[in-house]
Design an enzyme around this catalytic site. Structure first.
Site, PDB file in Angstrom:
ATOM      1  N   LYS A 111       0.827  -1.205   0.000  1.00 28.06           N
ATOM      2  CA  LYS A 111       0.000   0.000   0.000  1.00 28.06           C
ATOM      3  C   LYS A 111       0.860   1.254   0.000  1.00 28.06           C
ATOM      4  O   LYS A 111       0.509   2.248  -0.628  1.00 28.06           O
ATOM      5  CB  LYS A 111      -0.968  -0.001   1.192  1.00 28.06           C
ATOM      6  CG  LYS A 111      -2.051  -1.065   1.057  1.00 28.06           C
ATOM      7  CD  LYS A 111      -3.284  -0.763   1.877  1.00 28.06           C
ATOM      8  CE  LYS A 111      -4.395  -1.774   1.543  1.00 28.06           C
ATOM      9  NZ  LYS A 111      -5.572  -1.639   2.362  1.00 28.06           N
ATOM     10  N   LYS A 192      -8.789 -11.449  -7.704  1.00 30.49           N
ATOM     11  CA  LYS A 192      -9.969 -11.602  -6.845  1.00 30.49           C
ATOM     12  C   LYS A 192     -11.001 -10.504  -7.105  1.00 30.49           C
ATOM     13  O   LYS A 192     -10.638  -9.384  -7.476  1.00 30.49           O
ATOM     14  CB  LYS A 192      -9.578 -11.635  -5.364  1.00 30.49           C
ATOM     15  CG  LYS A 192      -9.078 -10.335  -4.798  1.00 30.49           C
ATOM     16  CD  LYS A 192      -9.019 -10.409  -3.268  1.00 30.49           C
ATOM     17  CE  LYS A 192      -8.896  -9.001  -2.719  1.00 30.49           C
ATOM     18  NZ  LYS A 192      -9.187  -8.884  -1.309  1.00 30.49           N
ATOM     19  N   LYS A 195     -13.596  -4.458  -4.502  1.00 35.53           N
ATOM     20  CA  LYS A 195     -14.607  -3.415  -4.396  1.00 35.53           C
ATOM     21  C   LYS A 195     -14.153  -2.069  -4.939  1.00 35.53           C
ATOM     22  O   LYS A 195     -14.770  -1.052  -4.649  1.00 35.53           O
ATOM     23  CB  LYS A 195     -15.054  -3.279  -2.949  1.00 35.53           C
ATOM     24  CG  LYS A 195     -13.964  -3.059  -1.930  1.00 35.53           C
ATOM     25  CD  LYS A 195     -14.574  -3.155  -0.533  1.00 35.53           C
ATOM     26  CE  LYS A 195     -13.563  -3.339   0.553  1.00 35.53           C
ATOM     27  NZ  LYS A 195     -14.186  -3.656   1.828  1.00 35.53           N
TER      28      LYS A 195
HETATM   29  P1  ATP Z   1     -10.797  -5.153  -1.614  1.00 31.85           P
HETATM   30  O1  ATP Z   1      -9.434  -5.680  -1.961  1.00 31.85           O
HETATM   31  O2  ATP Z   1     -11.808  -5.350  -2.665  1.00 31.85           O
HETATM   32  O3  ATP Z   1     -10.791  -3.756  -1.017  1.00 31.85           O
HETATM   33  P2  ATP Z   1     -10.675  -6.291   0.890  1.00 31.85           P
HETATM   34  O4  ATP Z   1     -10.065  -7.645   1.069  1.00 31.85           O
HETATM   35  O5  ATP Z   1      -9.817  -5.121   1.193  1.00 31.85           O
HETATM   36  O6  ATP Z   1     -11.329  -6.138  -0.501  1.00 31.85           O
HETATM   37  P3  ATP Z   1     -11.984  -6.144   3.306  1.00 31.85           P
HETATM   38  O7  ATP Z   1     -13.020  -5.210   3.774  1.00 31.85           O
HETATM   39  O8  ATP Z   1     -10.606  -5.963   3.801  1.00 31.85           O
HETATM   40  O9  ATP Z   1     -11.964  -6.163   1.743  1.00 31.85           O
HETATM   41  O10 ATP Z   1     -12.387  -7.634   3.466  1.00 31.85           O
HETATM   42  C1  ATP Z   1     -13.456  -8.121   4.156  1.00 31.85           C
HETATM   43  C2  ATP Z   1     -13.363  -9.619   4.073  1.00 31.85           C
HETATM   44  O11 ATP Z   1     -13.744 -10.095   2.771  1.00 31.85           O
HETATM   45  C3  ATP Z   1     -11.959 -10.166   4.334  1.00 31.85           C
HETATM   46  O12 ATP Z   1     -12.051 -11.285   5.191  1.00 31.85           O
HETATM   47  C4  ATP Z   1     -11.486 -10.581   2.964  1.00 31.85           C
HETATM   48  O13 ATP Z   1     -10.550 -11.626   3.008  1.00 31.85           O
HETATM   49  C5  ATP Z   1     -12.787 -11.020   2.288  1.00 31.85           C
HETATM   50  N1  ATP Z   1     -12.712 -10.915   0.810  1.00 31.85           N
HETATM   51  C6  ATP Z   1     -12.473  -9.784   0.097  1.00 31.85           C
HETATM   52  N2  ATP Z   1     -12.496 -10.061  -1.236  1.00 31.85           N
HETATM   53  C7  ATP Z   1     -12.771 -11.384  -1.365  1.00 31.85           C
HETATM   54  C8  ATP Z   1     -12.936 -12.274  -2.485  1.00 31.85           C
HETATM   55  N3  ATP Z   1     -12.868 -11.857  -3.736  1.00 31.85           N
HETATM   56  N4  ATP Z   1     -13.218 -13.566  -2.247  1.00 31.85           N
HETATM   57  C9  ATP Z   1     -13.336 -14.011  -0.970  1.00 31.85           C
HETATM   58  N5  ATP Z   1     -13.180 -13.238   0.128  1.00 31.85           N
HETATM   59  C10 ATP Z   1     -12.899 -11.941  -0.044  1.00 31.85           C
END
Ligand code: ATP
Ligand code: LTN
Length: 327
Positions: A111, A192, A195
């Protein structure tokens, strides 16, 4: 009883990956463990946020968690900044963590390489996360694979604190979702589902309308073969559709593959299953969104419950480390 704790940041939109990879597990866990779930708004502050949007996103995320089935009569649901013990605990953790240890966190490296503004909070973020976990005598932390290193650090910090100052914290362990729970981008099934963008054609959002869900799944990338089987390496797009269909219907991707020979029907059925799974949750979300005072009451009660546990642990930790008690 096993204590489960997990957190989710109120940034961006909740999507199918969050739902099937994390939130449905949170809902399942609350029936076998004493579960505490937290909207980690302080963690969101590690990067600059628009104040009005952050406030709105925090409330909306709490409503989504309730809508997917987090039951406040069984679990504790609260907002991190409502329990000030988290920031105080974070300081104890920052002073227990080594600078080099924090510098080795891969999420910080990733990051900070990309950001124009790198806050001090982005660097100390894992110490706050350790405090989140340790304040509740947590046994299990359900997270995605990307959080493995942070939970490992929380373990190391608990052990170090305990060996320096005597038994204080429970040493937690991370738990991970089943393989098929990782949902990939519909347009790029090797990365993956994420969001980042609102209208991204590869991401199905929790609040997407049925027509949008159908359209996105119909356009999902597959391959030029005409065989339906679960094989992530050779057939990432088709395997992702099977993961989605399986997760939406409570089956493994292999089970979901049974009976399909063509991609068209697989896409149609995946869309129908997702729409059917989301409909009651979206309906419940709309009800909650219409009555924000009700959510505020639930969050206030959650914070009160959480605070009682966190305050006791923090008092113990402050005592063991040698801070003079007041009065
Ligand atoms: P992004 O990378 O889209 O911002 P993130 O991992 O940062 O997503 P968080 O709010 O940190 O989103 O994650 C909430 C939960 O959702 C975490 O436990 C994360 O591992 C899970 N998660 C996020 N994206 C996926 C995915 N594509 N498939 C399965 N689990 C996911
Ligand atoms: N860092 C996590 C969110 C998070 C968390 C926690 C998860 C903050 N505190 C405590 C589990 C336990 C993330 O980015 N997904």
């Amino acid at each position: 009883m096993t204590r489960v704790f997990s957190g989710i940041k109120p940034t961006g939109n909740v999507h199918l990956g969050n739902l099937f990879g994390a939130l449905t597990r949170w809902v399942d866990d609350q029936h076998r463990a004493d579960s505490i779930y937290c909207v980690v708004d302080l963690h969101a502050l590690t990067v600059p946020q628009d104040p009005a949007e952050l406030r709105e996103a925090t409330l909306r995320l709490a409503q989504i968690l309730l809508a997917v089935g987090i039951d406040p009569s069984v679990s504790t649901l609260f907002v991190q900044s409502h329990v000030p013990e988290h920031t105080e605990g974070a300081w104890l953790m920052e002073c227990t963590a080594a600078f080099g240890e924090l510098r080795r966190m891969t999420q910080f490296k990733d990051k900070s390489d990309k950001a124009d503004f790198v806050s001090g909070g982005l660097f100390t973020y894992p110490a706050l996360m350790a405090a989140d976990i340790l304040l509740y005598d947590t046994d299990e932390v359900p997270v995605g694979d990307d959080q493995r290193q942070h939970v490992e650090l929380a373990r190391d910090l608990a052990e170090r604190f305990n060996s320096r100052y005597g038994p204080t914290f429970t040493v937690p362990r991370a738990t991970f979702p089943a393989a098929g729970a990782r949902i990939m981008d519909l347009q790029d099934p090797t990365s993956k589902m994420s969001k980042s963008e609102d209208q991204a054609p590869g991401t199905i959002l929790f609040l997407d309308e049925p027509a949008a869900i159908e359209k996105k799944l119909k356009r999902a990338v597959t391959d030029t073969e005409a065989e339906v089987r679960y094989d992530v390496a050779a057939k990432p797009g088709v395997s992702n559709l099977l993961s989605i269909l399986g997760a939406a219907t409570g089956r493994t991707p292999e089970e979901a593959a049974q009976g399909y020979t063509q991609y068209g029907p697989l896409k149609t059925d995946a869309a129908a299953a997702v729409i059917e799974r989301l409909a009651p949750m979206q309906e419940r979300f709309r009800e909650l969104a219409a009555d924000p005072a009700e959510t505020a009451r639930i969050l206030a009660a959650g914070a009160e419950k959480a605070r009682a546990v966190a305050a006791a642990t923090l008092t113990r930790a402050k005592d063991h480390i040698g801070l003079l008690p007041p009065g």
